[in-house]
Design a protein around this motif. Sequence first.
Motif, PDB file in Angstrom:
ATOM      1  N   ALA A 216       0.819  -1.215   0.000  1.00 34.66           N
ATOM      2  CA  ALA A 216       0.000   0.000   0.000  1.00 34.66           C
ATOM      3  C   ALA A 216       0.851   1.263   0.000  1.00 34.66           C
ATOM      4  CB  ALA A 216      -0.931  -0.018   1.219  1.00 34.66           C
ATOM      5  N   ASP A 217       2.033   1.219   0.625  1.00 32.08           N
ATOM      6  CA  ASP A 217       2.842   2.430   0.796  1.00 32.08           C
ATOM      7  C   ASP A 217       4.107   2.448  -0.062  1.00 32.08           C
ATOM      8  OD1 ASP A 217       3.944   0.328   2.131  1.00 32.08           O
ATOM      9  OD2 ASP A 217       4.614   1.484   3.866  1.00 32.08           O
ATOM     10  N   LYS A 218       4.190   1.552  -1.040  1.00 30.28           N
ATOM     11  CA  LYS A 218       5.384   1.487  -1.885  1.00 30.28           C
ATOM     12  C   LYS A 218       4.988   1.340  -3.350  1.00 30.28           C
ATOM     13  CE  LYS A 218       8.436   0.961   1.591  1.00 30.28           C
ATOM     14  NZ  LYS A 218       9.613   1.844   1.865  1.00 30.28           N
ATOM     15  N   ALA A 222       5.045  -4.601 -10.739  1.00 32.16           N
ATOM     16  CA  ALA A 222       3.832  -5.156 -11.349  1.00 32.16           C
ATOM     17  C   ALA A 222       2.613  -4.754 -10.532  1.00 32.16           C
ATOM     18  CB  ALA A 222       3.929  -6.678 -11.423  1.00 32.16           C
ATOM     19  N   SER A 223       1.557  -4.391 -11.212  1.00 36.56           N
ATOM     20  CA  SER A 223       0.283  -4.170 -10.526  1.00 36.56           C
ATOM     21  C   SER A 223      -0.357  -5.518 -10.203  1.00 36.56           C
ATOM     22  CB  SER A 223      -0.656  -3.340 -11.400  1.00 36.56           C
ATOM     23  OG  SER A 223      -0.102  -2.072 -11.657  1.00 36.56           O
ATOM     24  N   LYS A 256       9.817  -0.829  -6.727  1.00 35.46           N
ATOM     25  CA  LYS A 256      10.459   0.042  -7.714  1.00 35.46           C
ATOM     26  C   LYS A 256      10.917   1.304  -7.008  1.00 35.46           C
ATOM     27  CE  LYS A 256       9.693   2.221 -12.227  1.00 35.46           C
ATOM     28  NZ  LYS A 256       8.704   2.448 -13.321  1.00 35.46           N
ATOM     29  N   LEU A 257      12.225   1.519  -6.950  1.00 39.06           N
ATOM     30  CA  LEU A 257      12.794   2.676  -6.258  1.00 39.06           C
ATOM     31  C   LEU A 257      12.758   3.915  -7.156  1.00 39.06           C
ATOM     32  CD1 LEU A 257      15.906   0.888  -4.692  1.00 39.06           C
ATOM     33  CD2 LEU A 257      13.700   1.376  -3.594  1.00 39.06           C
ATOM     34  N   HIS A 265      11.319  -7.324  -1.100  1.00 40.38           N
ATOM     35  CA  HIS A 265      10.596  -7.091   0.158  1.00 40.38           C
ATOM     36  C   HIS A 265       9.878  -8.380   0.505  1.00 40.38           C
ATOM     37  CE1 HIS A 265       7.775  -5.538   3.129  1.00 40.38           C
ATOM     38  NE2 HIS A 265       8.446  -4.386   3.143  1.00 40.38           N
ATOM     39  N   GLU A 266      10.002  -8.817   1.772  1.00 32.19           N
ATOM     40  CA  GLU A 266       9.450 -10.124   2.145  1.00 32.19           C
ATOM     41  C   GLU A 266       7.937 -10.202   1.949  1.00 32.19           C
ATOM     42  OE1 GLU A 266       9.324  -9.239   6.968  1.00 32.19           O
ATOM     43  OE2 GLU A 266      11.063 -10.221   6.050  1.00 32.19           O
TER      44      GLU A 266
END
Length: 574
Positions: A216-218, A222-223, A256-257, A265-266
């Motif tokens: 939600a916060d990153k 892929a969507s 994606k940075l 991310h786990e």
Amino acid sequence: MNQTVIEREGWIEETLKKIKFNKTDNFISILDTGVNNGHLLIEPILNDADKLTVDNNWGTNDVGGHGTKMAGVAAYGNLNETFEHPEVEINHRLESVKIISPYKETDGINLPYITQNAVSTAIINRADAKRIYCFANTGTNQFEFGKPSTWSAKIDTIIFGNDDADKKIFVVSAGNVRDEDDFKQYPENNLNLQIESPAQSWNSISIGAFTEKTLADKNVLASKNELSPFSRTSNAWESNWPIKPDVVFEGGNLIKLDNGNTERHEDLEVLTTSSNAIINQLVTINATSVATAFAANFIAKLRHVYPKAWEETLRALVIHSASWTGAMKKQLNFAGNQASIVQMLRTYGYGVPNLEKAVECKSNYLTFVSEQVLQPYIEQEGKDPGTNDVHFYEFPWPKQILEELGDKEVIIRVTLSYFIEPNPGEKGYSTKYSYQSTALKFALMPPNDEPENFMLRINNAAREKLKTELGVEKLPENTIDKVSNVKWELGAENIFKGSVHSNYWKTSAAEAASCNYIAVYPQPSGWWKNLKKQEKYNEKLRYSLIVSIETPENTDDIYTAIAQKVQIENLIKV
């Protein structure tokens, strides 16, 4: 993942108290780095006697960790759900065959030989087991533009077996996108990077990956419900080679940075079991490896419901139940034309399998399964071998109910699955015809046609004889391929590649009511027919035909009407 070792053990111990492990001969055989069964979650499902290796010098324990990660998903599927709702039954067991050497100096070993040896080792150890072979190993950057390799041909040979009692089912990973620079060009590079050997195997189920995982916060690559960033495709293959991957399962996602790079991310990966349980019982796994483990778990659940089903049938049910998500279509700007259909098939295969559809019928959705044996070719005195058997099916559609539904949409789906025998003498396999032993097709009788005409068109070679037997005089000028006006959603010919073919037709209920004949027939190609010196022209072939019909929900019950007819009618005409 942030809890202490003791807290994690508490989760596991409470979960194990509520899980029922049933005795069964239904096995998932993991061909990998070995599996460590000292783990609390693995111990109840993997015996020491079922930990095997192709080389005694390698041992059976998992040093690298990959095999034990695979085992957790193959055993439980979604482990998060198992922890949250632990009152479940496990109706399969695990077997491990170590095929990956812990010593770097053996990197050049003969992989086709190792694969054959692993299968033989498992069968010798437990001859009565029914196995799903889970194979998440590919040759890094080994690809053939769709052409069979020695490794993929060996897997096809293993699956085909020596006789009908020796057929096997393999799920093979499609191979991964690995480099940071490739992730930066998602999804374009996924379309360019080819599936790796041996996943071009015709008889196996090749597994790609999609993802449902987002944060939600990153920002993520892929969507939800799109292609996993790790999944390779067959878009770069020559067009006549099989559709691969066959289906896709969850494979995880990446962050994606802001600088364009990516980060793991786990929560974007899949929870599973660790090979070093003393330090850390739980880890995560991603990419087409975990997708392949999910596929093996899916088929194990299928086999529990249908324990006597042929391997060809289990493969067919997986593919028959699959579909593309709306997000997949949006991701590739699906337009419905031929080029767009082919791109979808070569990116996602037939889509995401649905276990409920694979195992259950409902009042508005039902599935027929037919397992039959056909002789594709026959020896002819003084001439080349010719095509032989054609099988016709008459399905008991509830005509009155369908006609009353009128213009409401009905979906008829057909899947045909069989195993080919690879050409033993061919090197390079310049065409699919030099590789495959035979090829089968199916055809659905189009609307406003008559069964007699439909049969005559399919039986081109013997039409005069059949015309006499049927007592008819009608003789269409065109062949079935040119006559049929069934508007298949995946195109008329796109799916007739490889050895499993699936298509569906959306039509009105009124039209569907009269389309109740299906033919399964051989093509005049394949080395069984053309290589006479091999004397295989009189060989017989098993196949599985899956046919389903689906009407809108909350309409009249078609299941009961058809079930009653099935009990009193002989459905198959040969």
